[in-house]
Design a protein around this motif. Structure first.
Motif, mmCIF file in Angstrom:
data_model
loop_
_atom_site.group_PDB
_atom_site.id
_atom_site.type_symbol
_atom_site.label_atom_id
_atom_site.label_comp_id
_atom_site.label_asym_id
_atom_site.label_seq_id
_atom_site.Cartn_x
_atom_site.Cartn_y
_atom_site.Cartn_z
ATOM 1 N N GLY A 97 -4.253 14.826 -1.469
ATOM 2 C CA GLY A 97 -3.548 13.995 -0.501
ATOM 3 C C GLY A 97 -2.409 14.779 0.125
ATOM 4 O O GLY A 97 -1.801 15.645 -0.506
ATOM 5 N N LEU A 98 -2.115 14.466 1.378
ATOM 6 C CA LEU A 98 -1.027 15.176 2.049
ATOM 7 C C LEU A 98 0.323 14.705 1.508
ATOM 8 O O LEU A 98 0.478 13.522 1.156
ATOM 9 N N ILE A 99 1.255 15.641 1.455
ATOM 10 C CA ILE A 99 2.611 15.322 1.002
ATOM 11 C C ILE A 99 3.559 15.625 2.152
ATOM 12 O O ILE A 99 3.691 16.777 2.561
ATOM 13 N N ALA A 122 0.809 3.475 7.656
ATOM 14 C CA ALA A 122 0.420 4.561 8.565
ATOM 15 C C ALA A 122 0.134 5.830 7.774
ATOM 16 O O ALA A 122 -0.849 6.528 8.019
ATOM 17 N N ALA A 123 0.992 6.115 6.790
ATOM 18 C CA ALA A 123 0.793 7.302 5.953
ATOM 19 C C ALA A 123 -0.579 7.232 5.283
ATOM 20 O O ALA A 123 -1.379 8.170 5.356
ATOM 21 N N ALA A 124 -0.871 6.092 4.650
ATOM 22 C CA ALA A 124 -2.139 5.932 3.931
ATOM 23 C C ALA A 124 -3.320 6.093 4.890
ATOM 24 O O ALA A 124 -4.307 6.752 4.565
ATOM 25 N N GLY A 439 -5.761 16.980 -14.786
ATOM 26 C CA GLY A 439 -4.413 16.675 -15.254
ATOM 27 C C GLY A 439 -3.497 16.181 -14.139
ATOM 28 O O GLY A 439 -2.485 15.538 -14.399
ATOM 29 N N ASN A 440 -3.861 16.483 -12.887
ATOM 30 C CA ASN A 440 -3.013 16.039 -11.771
ATOM 31 C C ASN A 440 -3.257 14.572 -11.413
ATOM 32 O O ASN A 440 -4.277 13.991 -11.792
ATOM 33 N N ASP A 441 -2.318 14.003 -10.665
ATOM 34 C CA ASP A 441 -2.513 12.659 -10.120
ATOM 35 C C ASP A 441 -3.753 12.661 -9.218
ATOM 36 O O ASP A 441 -3.984 13.629 -8.482
ATOM 37 N N ALA A 442 -4.503 11.581 -9.278
ATOM 38 C CA ALA A 442 -5.701 11.469 -8.436
ATOM 39 C C ALA A 442 -5.301 11.009 -7.037
ATOM 40 O O ALA A 442 -5.492 9.859 -6.650
ATOM 41 N N ASP A 443 -4.692 11.930 -6.293
ATOM 42 C CA ASP A 443 -4.252 11.687 -4.908
ATOM 43 C C ASP A 443 -5.186 12.462 -3.979
ATOM 44 O O ASP A 443 -5.191 13.694 -4.007
ATOM 45 N N PHE A 444 -5.950 11.753 -3.165
ATOM 46 C CA PHE A 444 -6.912 12.453 -2.300
ATOM 47 C C PHE A 444 -6.868 11.932 -0.870
ATOM 48 O O PHE A 444 -6.624 10.754 -0.631
ATOM 49 N N ALA A 445 -7.168 12.859 0.054
ATOM 50 C CA ALA A 445 -7.466 12.489 1.438
ATOM 51 C C ALA A 445 -8.932 12.850 1.659
ATOM 52 O O ALA A 445 -9.321 13.997 1.439
ATOM 53 N N VAL A 480 -9.766 10.365 9.140
ATOM 54 C CA VAL A 480 -9.526 10.040 7.729
ATOM 55 C C VAL A 480 -10.384 8.829 7.355
ATOM 56 O O VAL A 480 -10.314 7.777 7.988
ATOM 57 N N LEU A 481 -11.170 9.050 6.302
ATOM 58 C CA LEU A 481 -12.121 8.027 5.868
ATOM 59 C C LEU A 481 -11.524 7.196 4.732
ATOM 60 O O LEU A 481 -11.658 5.986 4.686
ATOM 61 N N ALA A 482 -10.885 7.898 3.804
ATOM 62 C CA ALA A 482 -10.380 7.205 2.614
ATOM 63 C C ALA A 482 -9.180 7.944 2.038
ATOM 64 O O ALA A 482 -9.081 9.168 2.159
ATOM 65 N N THR A 483 -8.277 7.174 1.442
ATOM 66 C CA THR A 483 -7.083 7.756 0.829
ATOM 67 C C THR A 483 -6.884 7.149 -0.549
ATOM 68 O O THR A 483 -6.917 5.916 -0.704
ATOM 69 N N PHE A 484 -6.724 8.014 -1.542
ATOM 70 C CA PHE A 484 -6.506 7.566 -2.924
ATOM 71 C C PHE A 484 -5.101 7.953 -3.363
ATOM 72 O O PHE A 484 -4.696 9.099 -3.174
ATOM 73 N N VAL A 485 -4.388 7.011 -3.939
ATOM 74 C CA VAL A 485 -3.070 7.311 -4.506
ATOM 75 C C VAL A 485 -3.110 6.963 -5.997
ATOM 76 O O VAL A 485 -3.313 5.808 -6.363
ATOM 77 N N ARG A 486 -2.938 7.978 -6.837
ATOM 78 C CA ARG A 486 -3.038 7.831 -8.298
ATOM 79 C C ARG A 486 -4.266 6.972 -8.681
ATOM 80 O O ARG A 486 -4.170 6.057 -9.475
#
Ligand SMILES: NC(=O)N[C@H]1NC(=O)NC1=O
Ligand SMILES: [Zn+2]
Ligand SMILES: [Zn+2]
Length: 508
Positions: A97-99, A122-124, A439-445, A480-486
């Motif tokens: 995911g973008l930071i 908007a971010a998501a 081990g990282n947070d499951a944050d994806f774009a 952007v199709l999908a966004t996952f936060v943790r």
């Protein structure tokens, strides 16, 4: 009558009691399905293009309770995941995911400009999974423990992505160690200051002495200072211009009013103070991050020179923003104040030099500097560049912008992940974000680079004021199709999860 009561009311009471028990028992499950459009806490996402630090692979990412627990490189379609909960994204790209280390969400105090809810929606929708909110443009500014608490309070239950906070370094707290320590102790990820007027009355500018003091305190906490590096030189450019002078509609007039020498002079002063961050220096442990570099000449050369000292030099980094990479002064029509920002968007050659510096690694990362206002402050009727609000609205579009305008330079997915995820995570001290590794947070774009779209009235924008963005009307690629936060699927195919379950990120 007694019998009637017994036979009617009793069963109803039993029913009520049992449904209460059921309600209490399913409550945790329910909250997953509110926070996520994918109500599982253990699943795999698969695609032919997963961007990892080792390169782009075909495979599957296993997610459990919000974390990445394994990464399998394989032709997953052969059935190894049979019977598992799998979301197959086919040929779409799965990136970290973008930071966004630099966004102004303006809450509390100026929700009519943006706000946590619209801003993080908007971010998501744009693949941004973490952002850091600037300490100014909200009211009050975030300059003390108490004002940080107001921010965190205002963000409660409104944020769809994870949100950190910068604290402000201002003359009022720069010499007040206990005030600064209170702010840092309460969890700001670092501090931000301006070397020129900020445009916001309760956020005055700092000089080198304030910055030096700030760095000493930051050193103890190992956190960065972000600096808006422009100083007002004794410029004669605007002399004689009166309110309503037709030349204030001219972009050239505005451009001349903030020459590259303002950035150069500020960066020179800043790098002098930053020497204290060297190993063995009085502010060792602190770090100086220059925000939104526009001048790719003398200012960039100063930064390059300092970086040549490597780990023995000052601890510095620099960002630029998509608007400096997408637009050029020559293309900005007079009166079109959507393009007004500070430092200003410079000429075509400068844009090319910024791209090269980014690709060569002299510029470390990208950020949006999303800084909207109410449309009225953009003074569209007058088109007055000198009096209009300076700030570009772009948060939701940064990924497609970087991709679209980067095509000319052969930009790759791993480069985008470096500029938008890996290095920003490092600046923020977020060890478990910024890369797709176990081990990282499951944050994806998850996005489709090949899909093109027009930013027209049919395009769903979540910014509070969609029309103030200079990108409106542009054709972009990379949807952007999908966004996952943790692990929570917070945005998918045009819809957000029902509840805003992002977390405030507070430094410890
Ligand atoms: N106050 C504020 O958001 N200022 C920002 N806008 C801009 O264009 N540059 C900035 O620093
Ligand atoms: Zn700034
Ligand atoms: Zn800013």
């Amino acid at each position: 009558m007694d019998d009637v009561l017994r036979w009617r009311v009793l069963p109803m009471l039993v029913l009520l009691a049992s449904s209460l028990v059921l309600y209490v028992r399913i409550l945790p499950k329910k909250s997953i399905s509110e926070c996520s459009l994918l109500p599982y806490d253990h699943y795999w996402i698969t695609s032919k293009r997963i961007v990892t630090p080792q390169g782009v692979i075909t495979g599957a990412v296993e997610v459990r309770e919000g974390k990445i627990v394994s990464l399998v490189e394989s032709d997953y379609q052969r059935g190894s995941l049979l019977g598992r909960k799998v979301v197959d994204y086919g040929n779409a790209v799965i990136m970290p995911g973008l930071i966004d280390v630099h966004a102004h969400l303006d809450e509390p105090g100026r929700v009519e400009w943006e706000g946590f809810s619209s801003g993080t929606k908007a971010a998501a929708a744009g693949g941004v999974t973490t952002l850091v909110d600037m300490p100014l443009n909200s009211f009050p500014s975030t300059v003390s423990e108490e004002t940080l608490r107001m921010k965190v309070e205002a963000a409660q239950k409104k944020i769809y992505v994870d949100v950190g906070f910068w604290g402000g370094l201002v003359p009022d707290n720069a010499f007040n160690i206990s005030m600064l320590e209170g702010l840092l102790h309460a969890g700001v990820l670092g501090l931000k200051s301006f070397m020129c007027p900020s445009g916001i009355n309760d956020f005055p500018m700092t000089n080198s002495t304030h910055i030096k003091e700030g760095l000493y305190v930051l050193a103890k906490y190992n956190r960065p200072l972000l600096v808006h590096a422009e100083v007002v030189l004794d410029s004669k450019n605007n002399e004689g211009l009166l309110d309503g002078d037709p030349s204030s509609r001219s972009y050239a007039t505005y451009l001349k009013s903030r020459p590259p020498s303002w950035e150069e002079a500020a960066i020179k002063d800043l790098l002098a103070v930053a020497q204290d961050t060297k190993p063995g220096g009085q502010a060792e442990g602190a770090h100086v991050h220059i925000v939104h570099l526009s001048d790719a000449k003398a200012s960039l050369d100063l930064i390059k020179d300092e970086k040549r000292n490597g780990p023995n030099g000052a601890s510095i980094s620099v960002e630029t923003c998509p608007h400096y990479l997408a637009f050029a002064a020559e293309e900005i029509a007079d009166g079109d104040t959507r393009f007004k920002c500070a430092p200003p968007i410079r000429d075509v050659t400068n844009r090319q030099n910024l791209w090269e510096a980014l690709i060569d690694g002299h510029i470390d990362m990208l950020s949006s500097d999303h800084s909207p206002s109410v449309p009225e402050l953009k003074l569209f009727d007058e088109g007055d560049f000198l009096r209009a609000w300076g700030g570009i609205s772009s948060l939701q579009y940064v990924l497609p912008i970087t991709w679209t305008y980067g095509q000319k330079y052969g930009v790759s997915f791993p480069q985008i992940a470096t500029w938008w995820s890996e290095r920003p995570a490092k600046l923020l001290g977020q060890k478990y974000k910024g890369a797709i590794i176990s081990g990282n947070d499951a944050d994806f774009a998850v996005w489709e680079p090949e899909v093109e779209f027009e930013l027209d009235e049919n395009y769903k924008t979540y910014h509070k004021h969609p029309n103030i963005s200079p990108y409106i009307g542009r054709r972009l690629s990379g949807k952007v199709l999908a966004t996952f936060v943790r692990g929570n699927l917070v945005f998918s195919e045009g819809s957000h999860a029902p509840a805003a379950c992002g977390s405030p990120i507070l430094a410890k």
